[in-house]
Design an enzyme around this catalytic site. Structure first.
Site, PDB file in Angstrom:
ATOM      1  N   LYS A  33       3.336   8.208 -12.143  1.00 43.03           N
ATOM      2  CA  LYS A  33       2.389   8.061 -11.043  1.00 43.03           C
ATOM      3  C   LYS A  33       2.739   9.067  -9.957  1.00 43.03           C
ATOM      4  CE  LYS A  33       2.310   4.265  -8.202  1.00 43.03           C
ATOM      5  NZ  LYS A  33       2.643   4.918  -6.906  1.00 43.03           N
ATOM      6  N   ASP A  90       7.266   6.277 -10.910  1.00 38.57           N
ATOM      7  CA  ASP A  90       6.785   7.038  -9.750  1.00 38.57           C
ATOM      8  C   ASP A  90       7.497   8.385  -9.683  1.00 38.57           C
ATOM      9  OD1 ASP A  90       4.786   6.118  -8.043  1.00 38.57           O
ATOM     10  OD2 ASP A  90       6.139   4.883  -6.831  1.00 38.57           O
ATOM     11  N   GLU A 144       1.276  10.538  -5.875  1.00 38.86           N
ATOM     12  CA  GLU A 144       0.406  10.271  -4.732  1.00 38.86           C
ATOM     13  C   GLU A 144      -0.502  11.463  -4.453  1.00 38.86           C
ATOM     14  OE1 GLU A 144       2.782   8.992  -1.363  1.00 38.86           O
ATOM     15  OE2 GLU A 144       3.606   7.277  -2.473  1.00 38.86           O
ATOM     16  N   GLU A 164      -4.245   1.812  -2.187  1.00 37.02           N
ATOM     17  CA  GLU A 164      -3.356   1.051  -1.309  1.00 37.02           C
ATOM     18  C   GLU A 164      -3.917   0.986   0.107  1.00 37.02           C
ATOM     19  OE1 GLU A 164       0.825   1.968  -1.535  1.00 37.02           O
ATOM     20  OE2 GLU A 164       1.285   0.800   0.241  1.00 37.02           O
TER      21      GLU A 164
HETATM   22  N1  MHF Z   1       8.689  -4.252   0.469  1.00 36.11           N
HETATM   23  C1  MHF Z   1       7.752  -3.308   0.380  1.00 36.11           C
HETATM   24  N2  MHF Z   1       6.481  -3.658   0.073  1.00 36.11           N
HETATM   25  C2  MHF Z   1       5.500  -2.726  -0.020  1.00 36.11           C
HETATM   26  O1  MHF Z   1       4.339  -3.089  -0.321  1.00 36.11           O
HETATM   27  C3  MHF Z   1       5.835  -1.355   0.180  1.00 36.11           C
HETATM   28  C4  MHF Z   1       7.179  -1.035   0.471  1.00 36.11           C
HETATM   29  N3  MHF Z   1       8.109  -2.018   0.577  1.00 36.11           N
HETATM   30  N4  MHF Z   1       7.571   0.250   0.665  1.00 36.11           N
HETATM   31  C5  MHF Z   1       6.676   1.311   0.305  1.00 36.11           C
HETATM   32  C6  MHF Z   1       5.305   0.987   0.680  1.00 36.11           C
HETATM   33  C7  MHF Z   1       5.078   0.901   2.173  1.00 36.11           C
HETATM   34  N5  MHF Z   1       4.036  -0.077   2.252  1.00 36.11           N
HETATM   35  C8  MHF Z   1       3.557  -0.663   3.429  1.00 36.11           C
HETATM   36  C9  MHF Z   1       4.352  -0.799   4.521  1.00 36.11           C
HETATM   37  C10 MHF Z   1       3.889  -1.390   5.687  1.00 36.11           C
HETATM   38  C11 MHF Z   1       2.586  -1.858   5.744  1.00 36.11           C
HETATM   39  C12 MHF Z   1       2.105  -2.504   7.016  1.00 36.11           C
HETATM   40  O2  MHF Z   1       2.860  -2.734   7.922  1.00 36.11           O
HETATM   41  N6  MHF Z   1       0.811  -2.834   7.092  1.00 36.11           N
HETATM   42  C13 MHF Z   1       0.229  -3.602   8.174  1.00 36.11           C
HETATM   43  C14 MHF Z   1      -1.250  -3.314   8.325  1.00 36.11           C
HETATM   44  C15 MHF Z   1      -1.534  -2.122   9.176  1.00 36.11           C
HETATM   45  C16 MHF Z   1      -2.992  -2.020   9.585  1.00 36.11           C
HETATM   46  O3  MHF Z   1      -3.612  -3.066   9.870  1.00 36.11           O
HETATM   47  O4  MHF Z   1      -3.513  -0.884   9.636  1.00 36.11           O
HETATM   48  C17 MHF Z   1       0.338  -5.093   7.852  1.00 36.11           C
HETATM   49  O5  MHF Z   1       0.424  -5.896   8.798  1.00 36.11           O
HETATM   50  O6  MHF Z   1       0.308  -5.452   6.652  1.00 36.11           O
HETATM   51  C18 MHF Z   1       1.790  -1.733   4.634  1.00 36.11           C
HETATM   52  C19 MHF Z   1       2.260  -1.134   3.463  1.00 36.11           C
HETATM   53  C20 MHF Z   1       3.681  -0.563   0.937  1.00 36.11           C
HETATM   54  N7  MHF Z   1       4.882  -0.328   0.151  1.00 36.11           N
HETATM   55  C1  KIV Z   2       3.283  -0.260  -4.279  1.00 36.81           C
HETATM   56  C2  KIV Z   2       3.217   0.636  -5.469  1.00 36.81           C
HETATM   57  C3  KIV Z   2       1.828   1.048  -5.792  1.00 36.81           C
HETATM   58  C4  KIV Z   2       4.161   1.804  -5.352  1.00 36.81           C
HETATM   59  O1  KIV Z   2       3.788   2.936  -5.318  1.00 36.81           O
HETATM   60  C5  KIV Z   2       5.603   1.523  -5.303  1.00 36.81           C
HETATM   61  O2  KIV Z   2       6.018   0.356  -5.496  1.00 36.81           O
HETATM   62  O3  KIV Z   2       6.372   2.474  -5.076  1.00 36.81           O
HETATM   63 MG    MG Z   3       5.345   4.320  -4.823  1.00 35.04          MG
END
Ligand code: MHF
Ligand code: KIV
Ligand code: MG
Length: 289
Positions: A138, A108, A140, A206
């Protein structure tokens, strides 16, 4: 599948050229990824941030390993990916490359390492390729990262694009599902086509609605890699500490937990501590005279 069968990637029947379960032992390239889309093969991708974990995934047959800037949350103890630096990305990407023999390792580009423009992007991507040895990078953004993508591809660096929820923009975007309105859906399709036209070899989607991710997948000739994007993408990626149940606290709903490493590791630490305080460790077989 029995536990025994799950221990080895399925070499028989999967075809010698399959990304997962294939028999080739050479390092995979972006050409192998392109060929998988033509075959309609669905493939897995995991993140890794160190050599040992990466070697486990490599031996398990995971064909693409992402050194994600999620290392900010999952390895370095930050709250977001925003503080991650090029030094951190370079050192940990080099470790992942050293720990793997077959996987295509993708690094990344962290926040602030490519937003200034294509020349900055090329300088930093070159560092990941030369100093860490990654096979691709990668970044964004679709249309907003177009000049960067074009220059990197021209320079011979394969680019994976990342659309939908782009966590480096958390301060403007939050962590919400993207592409829900008609306008946002059209923008995502435009971004995906723009990334493909600029020469990207794959696109991460994502946190977008499954129907939209499936539509993007059908309209591109390069593979889509989903995370919280439903079952219609060509590949699936998860953050490894979420997948293995090591992440503490709340994990995104799109995660499936395949082990409980947090409990296993805690149990091991407590058993060690008990043995030391009770005098059971070290025993005679651990002792030199
Ligand atoms: N441990 C971890 N897993 C991840 O997938 C991740 C990270 N860290 N850090 C970087 C990004 C941040 N990401 C995230 C962080 C929070 C949500 C989240 O809280 N999503 C809500 C849904 C929100 C909605 O409905 O609009 C959920 O409940 O999953 C999702 C992706 C994905 N990535
Ligand atoms: C979740 C993936 C796609 C990512 O960008 C990361 O792990 O940083
Ligand atoms: Mg990333």
């Amino acid at each position: 599948m029995t536990l025994q069968a799950a221990q080895k990637p399925p070499a028989a029947g999967a075809g010698t050229k399959s990304l997962y379960g294939g028999t080739s032992t050479r390092r995979l390239t972006v050409h192998d990824i392109a060929a998988a889309k033509a075959r309609g093969e669905k493939w897995p991708m995991l993140t890794a941030y160190d050599a040992m974990t990466a070697s486990v995934f490599d031996e398990a047959g995971i064909p693409v390993i992402l050194v994600g800037d999620s290392m900010g949350n999952c390895h370095l103890g930050y709250d977001t990916t925003v503080p991650v630096t090029m030094d951190e990305m370079t050192f940990l990407s080099a470790a992942v490359v050293r720990g793997t023999k077959r996987a295509l390792v993708v690094g990344d580009l962290p926040f602030g390492s490519y937003q200034e423009g294509p020349v900055q992007a090329l300088r930093n991507a070159t560092r990941l390729v030369k100093d860490a040895g990654v096979g691709a990078i990668k970044l964004e953004g679709g249309e907003r990262s177009l000049p960067q993508t074009e220059l990197l591809v021209q320079a011979g660096i394969p680019v994976m694009s990342h659309l939908g929820l782009t966590p480096q923009s958390v301060n403007t975007m939050g962590y919400r599902v993207q592409g829900r309105s008609d306008e946002a859906a059209h923008r995502l399709l435009r971004d995906a086509k723009a990334a493909q036209d600029a020469g990207a070899f794959a696109v991460v989607l994502e946190l977008v609605p499954a129907e939209l991710a499936a539509e993007v997948t059908r309209s591109l000739h390069i593979p889509t890699i989903g995370i919280g994007a439903g079952a219609g993408t060509d590949a699936q990626v998860l953050v490894w500490t979420d997948m293995a149940g090591l992440t503490g606290g709340k994990v995104p709903r799109f995660t499936k937990q395949y082990a409980n490493l947090r409990e296993t590791l805690g149990d091991a630490a407590r058993a060690f501590a008990e043995d030391v305080s009770g005098g059971a460790f070290p025993a005679e077989e651990h002792t030199f005279h």
